[in-house]
Design an enzyme around this catalytic site. Structure first.
Site, short mmCIF file in Angstrom:
data_model
loop_
_atom_site.label_atom_id
_atom_site.label_comp_id
_atom_site.label_asym_id
_atom_site.label_seq_id
_atom_site.Cartn_x
_atom_site.Cartn_y
_atom_site.Cartn_z
CE LYS A 143 23.80 -10.87 -4.38
NZ LYS A 143 23.82 -9.78 -5.35
NE ARG B 175 6.45 -0.83 6.01
CZ ARG B 175 5.42 -0.08 6.37
NH1 ARG B 175 5.21 1.09 5.80
NH2 ARG B 175 4.58 -0.50 7.28
CG HIS C 115 4.15 5.23 8.29
ND1 HIS C 115 4.76 5.65 7.13
CD2 HIS C 115 3.12 4.45 7.90
CE1 HIS C 115 4.12 5.13 6.10
NE2 HIS C 115 3.11 4.41 6.53
NE ARG D 254 -3.05 -0.58 2.92
CZ ARG D 254 -4.20 -1.09 2.50
NH1 ARG D 254 -5.04 -0.33 1.85
NH2 ARG D 254 -4.51 -2.34 2.74
CB THR D 255 3.48 2.45 2.33
OG1 THR D 255 2.62 2.27 3.45
CG2 THR D 255 4.31 3.69 2.54
#
Ligand SMILES: [Zn+2]
Lengths: 305, 153
Positions: A80, A101, A129, A51-52
């Site tokens: 890695k 994020r 957020h 969504r974000t």
């Protein structure tokens, strides 16, 4: 100011919040532009949040920019064993802006210190957020015509919900009255109550909805997560106590609106969706305009509309 | 005579720094914070000494070393009772107490297991939001580390 990262909602002053609200309005009236023509935005999602990410990518695309990035860390060099520092420094050489994020808290702040370009925090664990908060504020402003002197009701997980905490901090600039409705185990943490008292912001705590919504301007609903309860029976009971149903909306004011950061589980019943107060879907659309505004502010874009 | 003997539980130094009234259980952390293990000068330690004020205390005497105030203030986090005596020519030339600084860089580990500083090599940074109760706010994850959970990294 150009080039300043947005990591935490407290990075923005009252004036800067109002600037974002004004800019969001401009983008709502002019959603398609070429302000980002020739620019590249990296969306680095070390954990998935469709969504974000889509909201940001939509914002960039409508402004004529290009997007690079990854959607979860399994497909990236992080797998890695590369350090966050190396990933951020490298990617910051490929783009004009990083949107990130990450499941760990503090990552965006750290990234903003090592990156050559500004960083927008799109969620760092349970911490911050800020773009969600700014789109919430834009939604409140748009529906109420102001951010000042509102009766804000917050329901659900007030203990762990970061969107609740950030909205509370930001709204404190605008002289609100808060009403908190939650299970006793999910009450607003003491540190936020201290913060409200210090700022002379009145607040009330309740354990149920009763008939309290008649005076509300904004109802901010949040999801109660199963993981918060060690006792599954208690969760089942709680889940049903804090459900909003359409019959609870008979006495609400005309300007009253229901917001929700989404996704919802069952805390807003489906029959509320058709009520004129339901605003959680328009709210997601506002998210695109608010993110266009944030990008424009951070990159110092010249807006001629 | 008796009084003199208690005073001399740890022998005197000609010149240098004496850190007295360290809580006995914090001695080794003080050594670590001030990096005394890396100093070549003569150092004497005493611990589990009787103190009227605090029960068991520890004392450190470092010959010919004079610390900057900001260095010594770092130990205020774990030994707020510590008293500093600067010695010149066997005499106490200056006395001072330690004070919790406003900003703490390094030294302390963030209490939050999900904080990025506990996963990558990052120097921690805290702003001190309460000097009395020693409450530190992490610059990165924004969580509070209090005295009870304070760990030296
Ligand atoms: Zn931290």
């Amino acid at each position: 100011m150009k080039g300043k990262s947005l990591v935490s909602i407290t990075d923005y002053s009252k004036e800067e919040i109002l600037e974002i609200v004004r800019l969001s309005e401009k983008f709502e009236n002019n959603p398609v532009s070429d302000l980002l023509k020739g620019r590249v935005v990296a969306t680095l999602f070390f954990e998935p949040s469709t969504r974000t990410r889509l909201s940001f990518e939509s914002a960039v695309n409508y402004m004529g920019g290009k997007v690079i990035g990854f959607t979860d860390s399994s497909s990236s060099s992080v797998q890695k064993g590369e350090t966050l520092k190396d990933t951020i420094i490298t990617v910051s050489n490929y783009c004009d802006l990083i949107v990130m994020r990450h499941p760990l808290e503090g990552t965006a702040r750290y990234a903003s210190e090592v990156s050559a370009v500004p960083v927008i925090n799109a969620g760092d664990g349970a911490n911050q957020h800020p773009t969600q908060t700014l789109l919430d504020l834009y939604s409140i402003h748009k529906t109420q015509g102001t951010l000042e002197n509102l009766n804000i009701f917050m329901v659900g997980d007030l203990k762990y919900g970061r969107t609740v905490h950030s909205l509370l901090m930001a709204m404190t600039h605008f002289n609100p009255v808060f009403h908190f409705i939650s299970h006793e185990k999910l009450r607003i943490p003491e540190e936020y109550k201290i913060f409200l008292r210090q700022n002379n912001i009145p607040f009330f705590e309740y354990s149920d909805f009763a008939d309290r919504l008649a005076e509300a301007d904004i109802l901010y609903m949040t999801r109660v997560q199963r993981e918060r309860f060690s006792d599954p029976i208690e969760y089942e009971k709680t889940k049903d106590t804090y459900v909003l149903k359409s019959e609870m909306l008979v006495n609400v004011k005309d300007n009253f609106k229901i917001l929700h950061p989404l996704p919802r589980v069952n805390e807003v019943s489906i029959d509320v969706d058709d009520h004129p107060s339901a605003y959680y879907f328009p709210q997601t659309k506002n998210g695109v305009f608010a993110r266009q505004a944030i990008i424009a502010k951070i990159l110092g874009l010249k807006i001629d509309f | 005579m008796n009084k003199d003997r208690t005073k001399l539980q740890v022998s005197a130094i000609e010149s240098g720094t004496v850190i007295d009234h360290i809580p006995a259980n914090q001695l080794f952390k003080v050594i670590k914070i001030l990096k005394l293990d890396a100093i070549q000068n003569q150092i004497t330690f005493g611990t589990n000494l009787y103190s009227q004020r605090q029960g068991k205390k520890a004392i450190i005497k470092i010959s010919d070393v004079f610390f900057k105030e900001e260095e010594l203030n770092k130990i205020a986090l774990i030994a707020p009772t510590a008293k500093i005596n600067v010695i010149r020519n066997y005499e106490v030339a200056e006395k001072s107490v330690v004070e919790v600084p406003d900003l703490i860089v390094g030294i302390v580990k963030c209490v939050n297991p999900k904080c990025i500083t506990n996963h990558e090599q990052i120097v921690t940074r805290f702003t001190v939001i309460d000097k009395q109760r020693v409450e530190l706010k992490c610059h990165y994850c924004e969580k509070i580390t209090d005295q009870e959970h304070l760990k030296i990294s």
